[in-house]
Design an enzyme around this catalytic site. Structure first.
Site, PDB file in Angstrom:
ATOM      1  CB  SER A  36      -1.046  -0.088   1.300  1.00 36.88           C
ATOM      2  OG  SER A  36      -1.531   1.181   1.396  1.00 36.88           O
TER       3      SER A  36
ATOM      4  CE1 TYR B 286      -4.585  -2.100   4.767  1.00 36.97           C
ATOM      5  CE2 TYR B 286      -3.850  -0.070   4.222  1.00 36.97           C
ATOM      6  CZ  TYR B 286      -4.522  -1.132   3.961  1.00 36.97           C
ATOM      7  OH  TYR B 286      -4.706  -1.617   2.438  1.00 36.97           O
TER       8      TYR B 286
END
Length: 270
Positions: free
Chosen positions: A154, A167
């Site tokens: 990501s 995250y």
């Protein structure tokens, strides 16, 4: 006629998380390139629908129910795939997500993040999203001297975003583990790489990006302002990177790499 570098005919691709938006787009694209697809996930209804979408378009696919955070479930799934489609040569780890209780807000600052929620994010993205599937499918690929493993990172792994610390940290760990495995298996014929998506609307981030009336939130507007292309990505725009990394012809000397598909987000500064 020149050789098709992106022909995946003969490959058996396992896509864990193919029931999701991004994993599904990658699965469809690999099937169109000729791979036999093992659509793997926990939701049978969505999994069967994805397999039907692929076969309806002329591809080969079967759905296999599996919990990627359960080693026994992975082992059973692997055995069934071997029997139904043949030995896997491609593994795309697209399972993962976030936990709402790890979102940092004024009411829940960093020091108030509950440990069970933090652990859940790392279990989703690092254990189920990389460690356990690679432990299950990787050794067989090494023994056969053929394989491509693709993990999903990501942009938040590169530039930690506000609110999503757990995250971001878990995806940074995915990048690190990908490079470790690439080095570990480099001489076995198994390539290990990652894809870094930018901002692609999906179920897990919908509430952060859209108001109830469907208009973009202030956070979404900030993303547009920091993305040179000034928009979100479309699922199909991620799929090409997956096909490229899956192809032994096109990416035979590519391992330990991270392909960024982000509309320019990581290249932006003031």
């Amino acid at each position: 006629m020149s050789e098709n570098l992106f022909d995946l005919t003969g490959e058996v691709a396992v896509v864990i998380g193919a029931t999701g938006v991004l994993g599904g787009a990658c699965a469809v694209a690999m099937a169109k390139a000729g791979a036999k697809l093992a659509v793997v996930g926990r939701n049978a209804e969505r999994g069967e629908a994805r397999a039907k979408e692929i076969t309806g378009g002329g591809g080969q696919a079967q759905f296999f129910v599996c919990d990627a955070m359960d080693p026994a479930s992975l082992k059973s799934c692997h055995k069934t795939i071997d029997q139904a489609l043949g030995a896997p040569t491609v593994l795309l780890n697209a399972a993962g997500g976030n936990h709402p209780d790890t979102i940092v807000t004024p009411e829940r600052p960093f020091e108030k993040i509950p440990l069970p929620a933090w652990n859940n994010v790392f279990d989703l993205n690092l254990s189920g999203g990389l460690l356990l599937p690679c432990q299950e499918f990787g050794p067989g690929m090494c023994e056969r001297s053929k394989g491509s493993i693709i993990n999903i990172a990501s942009v938040t792994a590169h530039l930690p975003l506000s609110k999503v610390m757990a995250y971001s940290a878990s995806k940074a760990a995915v990048l690190s583990a990908t490079r470790f495995l690439a080095r570990e298996w480099a001489t076995t014929g198994v390539r290990v790489n990652s894809i870094t998506p930018g901002f692609f609307p999906a179920e897990q981030n919908k509430k952060l990006l859209f108001n109830e009336d469907g208009t973009p939130t202030d956070r979404a507007k900030a993303i547009f302002n920091n993305t040179p292309m000034s928009r979100f990505g479309k699922p199909d725009e991620l799929a090409g990177a997956a096909v490229y990394l899956a192809s032994e012809k096109a990416a035979s000397f590519v391992t330990g790499s991270d392909i960024v598909v982000d509309g320019g987000f990581l290249s932006t500064t003031i």
